[in-house]
Each structure stands twice: as structure tokens, then as C-alpha cells.
Enzyme design. Structure first.
Site, short mmCIF file in Angstrom:
data_model
loop_
_atom_site.label_atom_id
_atom_site.label_comp_id
_atom_site.label_asym_id
_atom_site.label_seq_id
_atom_site.Cartn_x
_atom_site.Cartn_y
_atom_site.Cartn_z
N PHE A 125 0.87 -1.18 0.00
CA PHE A 125 0.00 0.00 0.00
C PHE A 125 0.90 1.23 0.00
CE2 PHE A 125 -3.06 3.02 1.86
CZ PHE A 125 -4.26 2.64 1.28
N ALA A 132 5.03 13.36 3.46
CA ALA A 132 3.56 13.31 3.40
C ALA A 132 3.08 12.04 4.08
CB ALA A 132 3.07 13.35 1.95
N ILE A 159 6.70 1.33 3.74
CA ILE A 159 5.77 0.46 3.03
C ILE A 159 5.86 -0.96 3.59
CG2 ILE A 159 5.05 -0.40 0.78
CD1 ILE A 159 4.82 2.70 1.29
N GLN A 282 -4.99 -6.82 46.03
CA GLN A 282 -6.06 -6.04 45.40
C GLN A 282 -5.52 -5.07 44.35
OE1 GLN A 282 -8.28 -2.81 47.53
NE2 GLN A 282 -10.00 -4.25 47.37
N GLN A 339 4.32 -4.68 33.82
CA GLN A 339 4.44 -4.31 35.23
C GLN A 339 4.09 -5.48 36.15
OE1 GLN A 339 5.65 -1.38 35.93
NE2 GLN A 339 5.43 -1.25 38.15
N GLU A 366 -1.38 3.83 9.93
CA GLU A 366 -2.79 3.91 9.49
C GLU A 366 -3.50 5.12 10.10
OE1 GLU A 366 -4.02 2.09 7.20
OE2 GLU A 366 -2.77 0.29 7.14
N THR A 368 -2.21 8.42 12.87
CA THR A 368 -1.85 8.54 14.28
C THR A 368 -3.08 8.79 15.16
OG1 THR A 368 -1.57 10.94 14.14
CG2 THR A 368 0.37 9.57 13.62
#
Length: 382
Positions: A125, A132, A159, A282, A339, A366, A368
Site C-alpha cells: 500500500f 507526506a 511500506i 487487590q 508491570q 494507518e 496517528t
């Protein structure tokens, strides 16, 4: 709203799960280290044979006709094991959908069976350029008509699958005098033709097994028949297909985030500190509760966007919402999972380190997260 999956959707999801567990998970760490390249490419061929490279493509072109929901489910399951394989599958499906939507019958017959069968390992694609990215209307690659040919000059950046894509969908300026974004056309360009140069793969932070290449066009002559759709109307095609691609990347992020939380959950059930399993504390329980809640919300947003697209209804805003939320939540989920493992999460012996690297790009490519917010806010304010 019916949340029940159809028999076909369930079958595709389960097939993707089985493939991910048997073929991808055992080698994902080696793929990340640049090893087992033949196995990685072999898996792409196997996925094509299973129908995963044309999930929303008509059967007459070798597609599965399973629809957008099935596509989202499949990408999520593949991403749980190997994000590099999932992104290659997602982008290849997007390329196939562009050809099906915009190509003429000759173009569909020529290229779609090669994609869906795996004869082409992937599709490329070619929209983004060095100057750009978030602003595709600012592209500088040109296609100049010369008799019964076009001559391409310019460059494309980042690409996916550039070095092993069989065909590229390429956007280029065909009318320099037109208003911004109005003089752009879209072409089909086969890999390996004279004047097309694919650069060595980028050295990336994550998703390392998926090749990402710069592509250059140096007086690259293509036949006029390579034009898809109307001349100077290509940018609208790009923006429409990016909306669909965002469902794929959101689904990919969801898979990585779910896998990270699942691994962290299982780890704290086994690991003991202060004489009891970590899962008894917890604070850690709440971390999991928040993470799984956000992953479920992401899944529902993605299903909404996928259902709208499958029904032929407007879905661009919902796709941006789903992509924004899923990718940001998945980034958080991977750090939560890391974590939970403590120091082990930072160690390459455990998969959380790889997942945290793989997920980071999902909020960038695709479109931001900032671009998604722009798309969403414009729709709200229009």
C-alpha cells in the site's frame, strides 16, 4: 443489537486461533530476532491457502467472502501470537479490497487471485511519503502521461511488505495544477519492473519480522492500463480505504493487548510474594480489572465499525474511534502486563518485552492517534 457470531465467523476466528497457537506462537520470538525467515514467509502462504488473504473478497476472485467482522476477528487472533504476521495479513487484505473496489474487471482477474492464493506473498500500500504521512494530499510522487504509458517518479516511505509484495497500489500526482488533493490518481504497479527500487528493510523498534521498506520510482514506466478508477480521483480512494484499514490495525492492537493481559494474569496466579500468590493482592487485581474492561470496550467499538462497514453504511468515524481507543488501550495493557511481571517483564526471556515494542506503532500507522482525534472532532462539529 445481536452480539452472536455466525457459524462462519466463529469458524474463522477458531481457525485463526489454532493457526496462531500452532504455527506462530512457537516461533514469534525468533521472528522478532530476524530468524526463521523462511518459516515466516511459509506462514503467509499457509494463511492464503486458508483464505485469510481475501477475507472480504468475492469467491470469483479466490476470496473467502467472510466479511469485515470475520476479518477483524482473524487479525485479533493472529496478533495475539505474532503482530508481524497480523500486520502483513491486514495490509494485504486492504490492498485486495482496493483492487476489488476500484479496479476494472481485467485488473481484478489479473491480481486478486494471485493475492488470495498466496502466489503473491503480500500486497503493498504505497501512500505515505517522507514528507507526506499524516497529510497525504501533500505527496510529491508524480505520474506523467506519455503516450500509452505513465512515467512514475518519486518515493514512498514505510511500506509494509515492500520487499516481498507482488503488487503495489501506488498514489501519485497526475495534475500539478489541480487544487490540493484533487489531482492524485491511483495505479497498480508490479514489483520488479524497471525503475522501481525497493530499499533494504528499516531497522525498527518492533514488529521486526514484517519488512518495512522505502520504495523509489525512477522513470518507472507503467502501462496506462495500470490506472485504477478515474484519473485525478485517487485521494478519495485512499482516505476511504484507510478507514477500513483502521479496523484492521485496531483489531491487531486488541490482540496484542489481550495477550499481554492474559500472560500477566497467568503469571501473578503462579508467582508468590509475602507467602501468597500475587493474584491475591487487590492492587494487581484492579490493574487487571481496568485492563480487561478497556479491552472489552475496544472489542465492542471495533465490532460496531466492522458491522457498519459490512452493512454498507458510513463507518469512517466509528473506525477512527475504534482505532484510537483500541491502540491507546492496548499500549496501556502491554505496560500493565509488563508491570505485573516486575523485572521479568523487562527481560527478553518473557514475551511482554516484545509485545510492548510491537504495540507501540499501532497508535502511529494507518493514521496517528492525533489524526483520529481530528477525524472524530470534525465529524462531531460538522
Amino acid at each position: 443489537m445481536d452480539f452472536q457470531l455466525s457459524e462462519e465467523q466463529t469458524m474463522i476466528r477458531d481457525t485463526a486461533t489454532q493457526f496462531a497457537e500452532s504455527e506462530l506462537a512457537p516461533l514469534a520470538a525468533k521472528f522478532d530476532q530476524g530468524e526463521e525467515k523462511d518459516a515466516f514467509m511459509g506462514n503467509l502462504k499457509k494463511l492464503a491457502e486458508l483464505g485469510f488473504m481475501g477475507l472480504n473478497i468475492k469467491a470469483e476472485y479466490g476470496g473467502t467472502e467472510a466479511g469485515v467482522v470475520a476479518f477483524s476477528l482473524a487479525i485479533t487472533e493472529l496478533a495475539k501470537a505474532c503482530a508481524s504476521t497480523a500486520v502483513t495479513t491486514s495490509v494485504t487484505n486492504m490492498v485486495a479490497e482496493v483492487i476489488q473496489a476500484m479496479g476494472n474487471e481485467e485488473q481484478r482477474q489479473k491480481y486478486l487471485p494471485k493475492i488470495t492464493s498466496g502466489e503473491y506473498a503480500a500486497g503493498g500500500f504505497c501512500l505515505t511519503e517522507p514528507g507526506a504521512g499524516s497529510d497525504p494530499a501533500g505527496m510529491r510522487t508524480t505520474a506523467v502521461k506519455d503516450g500509452d504509458s505513465y512515467i512514475l517518479n518519486g518515493s514512498k516511505a514505510y511500506i509494509t511488505s515492500g520487499e516481498y509484495a507482488g503488487v503495489f497500489v501506488v498514489w501519485a500526482v497526475t495534475d500539478k495544477t489541480a487544487k490540493r488533493g484533487k489531482g492524485i490518481s491511483v495505479f497498480l504497479v508490479e514489483n520488479g519492473i524497471p525503475g522501481l527500487v525497493v530499499c533494504p528493510a528499516e531497522e525498527k523498534m518492533g514488529q521486526k519480522a514484517s519488512a518495512t521498506n522505502a520504495v523509489y520510482f525512477e522513470d518507472c514506466r507503467i502501462p496506462a492500463s495500470a490506472l485504477m478508477g478515474e484519473e485525478n480521483r485517487g485521494l478519495q480512494v485512499a482516505l476511504g480505504e484507510l478507514a477500513g484499514g483502521r479496523i484492521g490495525i485496531g483489531s491487531l492492537a486488541l490482540g496484542i493487548g489481550q495477550a499481554a493481559l492474559d500472560y500477566g494474569r497467568d503469571y501473578i496466579k503462579e508467582r508468590e510474594q509475602f507467602g501468597q500468590p500475587l493474584s491475591n493482592f487487590q492492587g494487581l487485581q484492579w490493574m487487571l480489572a481496568d485492563g480487561y474492561t478497556e479491552m472489552e470496550a475496544a472489542r465492542l467499538l471495533l465490532m460496531q465499525a466492522a458491522c457498519l462497514k459490512e452493512a454498507g453504511k458510513p463507518f469512517a468515524t466509528q473506525a477512527s474511534m475504534a482505532k484510537l481507543f483500541a491502540t491507546e488501550a492496548a499500549n496501556k495493557a502491554c505496560y500493565t502486563g509488563l508491570q505485573l511481571l516486575g523485572g521479568n517483564g523487562y527481560n527478553k526471556e518473557y514475551p511482554l518485552e516484545r509485545m510492548a515494542r510491537d504495540v507501540r506503532i499501532t497508535s502511529i500507522y494507518e493514521g496517528t492517534s492525533e489524526i483520529q482525534r481530528l477525524v472524530i472532532s470534525r465529524d462531531i462539529l460538522s
